[in-house]
Design an enzyme around this catalytic site. Structure first.
Site, PDB file in Angstrom:
ATOM      1  N   HIS A  63       0.806  -1.333  -0.015  1.00  0.00           N
ATOM      2  CA  HIS A  63       0.090  -0.068   0.140  1.00  0.00           C
ATOM      3  C   HIS A  63       1.137   1.278  -0.105  1.00  0.00           C
ATOM      4  CE1 HIS A  63      -4.333  -1.366   0.613  1.00  0.00           C
ATOM      5  NE2 HIS A  63      -3.634  -2.577   0.836  1.00  0.00           N
ATOM      6  N   PRO A  64       0.487   2.469  -0.647  1.00  0.00           N
ATOM      7  CA  PRO A  64       1.200   3.383  -0.728  1.00  0.00           C
ATOM      8  C   PRO A  64       0.800   4.380   0.800  1.00  0.00           C
ATOM      9  CG  PRO A  64      -0.798   3.956  -1.955  1.00  0.00           C
ATOM     10  CD  PRO A  64      -0.834   2.362  -1.548  1.00  0.00           C
ATOM     11  N   SER A  80      -6.263   3.582  -5.905  1.00  0.00           N
ATOM     12  CA  SER A  80      -5.694   4.447  -4.813  1.00  0.00           C
ATOM     13  C   SER A  80      -5.703   5.865  -5.206  1.00  0.00           C
ATOM     14  CB  SER A  80      -4.093   3.925  -4.407  1.00  0.00           C
ATOM     15  OG  SER A  80      -4.047   2.484  -4.180  1.00  0.00           O
ATOM     16  N   GLU A  83      -9.311   6.798  -4.503  1.00  0.00           N
ATOM     17  CA  GLU A  83      -9.606   6.826  -3.122  1.00  0.00           C
ATOM     18  C   GLU A  83      -8.807   8.045  -2.256  1.00  0.00           C
ATOM     19  OE1 GLU A  83      -9.835   1.946  -3.084  1.00  0.00           O
ATOM     20  OE2 GLU A  83      -7.964   2.930  -2.428  1.00  0.00           O
ATOM     21  N   GLN A  84      -7.605   8.361  -2.557  1.00  0.00           N
ATOM     22  CA  GLN A  84      -7.088   9.563  -2.049  1.00  0.00           C
ATOM     23  C   GLN A  84      -7.635  10.558  -2.273  1.00  0.00           C
ATOM     24  OE1 GLN A  84      -3.025   9.423  -1.015  1.00  0.00           O
ATOM     25  NE2 GLN A  84      -2.729   7.251  -1.060  1.00  0.00           N
ATOM     26  N   PHE A 115       0.748   3.615   6.922  1.00  0.00           N
ATOM     27  CA  PHE A 115      -0.450   3.657   7.608  1.00  0.00           C
ATOM     28  C   PHE A 115      -1.600   3.353   6.532  1.00  0.00           C
ATOM     29  CE2 PHE A 115      -4.074   6.540   8.683  1.00  0.00           C
ATOM     30  CZ  PHE A 115      -4.500   5.882   9.849  1.00  0.00           C
ATOM     31  N   ILE A 116      -2.568   2.526   6.904  1.00  0.00           N
ATOM     32  CA  ILE A 116      -3.609   1.958   5.814  1.00  0.00           C
ATOM     33  C   ILE A 116      -4.981   2.256   6.833  1.00  0.00           C
ATOM     34  CG2 ILE A 116      -4.554   0.306   4.729  1.00  0.00           C
ATOM     35  CD1 ILE A 116      -1.684  -1.103   4.884  1.00  0.00           C
ATOM     36  N   ALA A 118      -9.227   2.649   5.164  1.00  0.00           N
ATOM     37  CA  ALA A 118     -10.250   2.752   4.068  1.00  0.00           C
ATOM     38  C   ALA A 118     -10.680   4.486   3.984  1.00  0.00           C
ATOM     39  CB  ALA A 118     -11.325   1.824   4.235  1.00  0.00           C
ATOM     40  N   VAL A 119     -10.244   5.250   3.224  1.00  0.00           N
ATOM     41  CA  VAL A 119     -10.706   6.318   3.364  1.00  0.00           C
ATOM     42  C   VAL A 119     -12.019   6.959   2.677  1.00  0.00           C
ATOM     43  CG1 VAL A 119      -8.153   7.189   3.033  1.00  0.00           C
ATOM     44  CG2 VAL A 119      -9.442   6.871   1.007  1.00  0.00           C
TER      45      VAL A 119
END
Length: 165
Positions: A63-64, A80, A83-84, A115-116, A118-119
């Protein structure tokens, strides 16, 4: 293209850069037609949970960082990136970006993975609050929390691709 290849091409990225999860779910006979978000998620989560500690850690490390170097360079996966962006992480003020960078660095140094979270449905303030709270967790707590977040992200991604079922 075989049904297996089609499945992996379509769902191999649901767990970030970790196609082995889709491959194993398919190969173990856990995938049933008609495909539903719930059914595919249950199959893939069971594979993820049965994976070795090292494999699960590799999924976390795939994950980034949030609002990190890959985002700035435009090198995020499309999922990603969307989502971001949906959480406003592509529009941070310089001081906000500096805080995310500081937290990303401290978190990765402490836990060994980014750090992960779900945004979806969160904004940058929600994410920063969670970041600041979770950095105080133990390594075991945070590993489990990050794994749960990975599973949630997979669920959200599958919900965008398939009927709920």
């Amino acid at each position: 293209m075989s049904a297996r290849e089609d499945f992996i091409a379509r769902f191999g990225g649901v767990f970030e850069h970790s196609a082995f999860i889709a491959e194993r779910a398919y190969d173990r006979g856990l995938i049933f037609v008609p495909l539903t978000a719930r059914g595919v998620h249950q199959a893939m989560v069971s594979v993820f949970r049965e994976a070795s500690q090292e494999e699960r850690l590799a999924v976390l490390r795939a994950h980034p960082d949030l609002a990190g170097k890959l985002a700035i360079a435009g090198d995020l996966t499309e999922d990603s990136r969307q989502e971001q962006a949906g959480a406003g992480l592509d529009r941070l003020a310089p001081q906000e970006h500096a805080r995310f960078t500081e937290l990303n660095t401290a978190y990765t140094e402490k836990f060994g993975f980014p750090f992960i979270i779900a945004v979806k449905g969160l904004d940058k303030d929600d994410i920063l609050s969670a970041f600041e709270a979770r950095i105080g967790n133990s390594a075991e707590e945070e590993f489990e929390t990050a794994c749960a977040q990975v599973e949630r992200i997979a669920s959200l991604r599958l919900a965008a691709l398939l009927p709920e079922g």
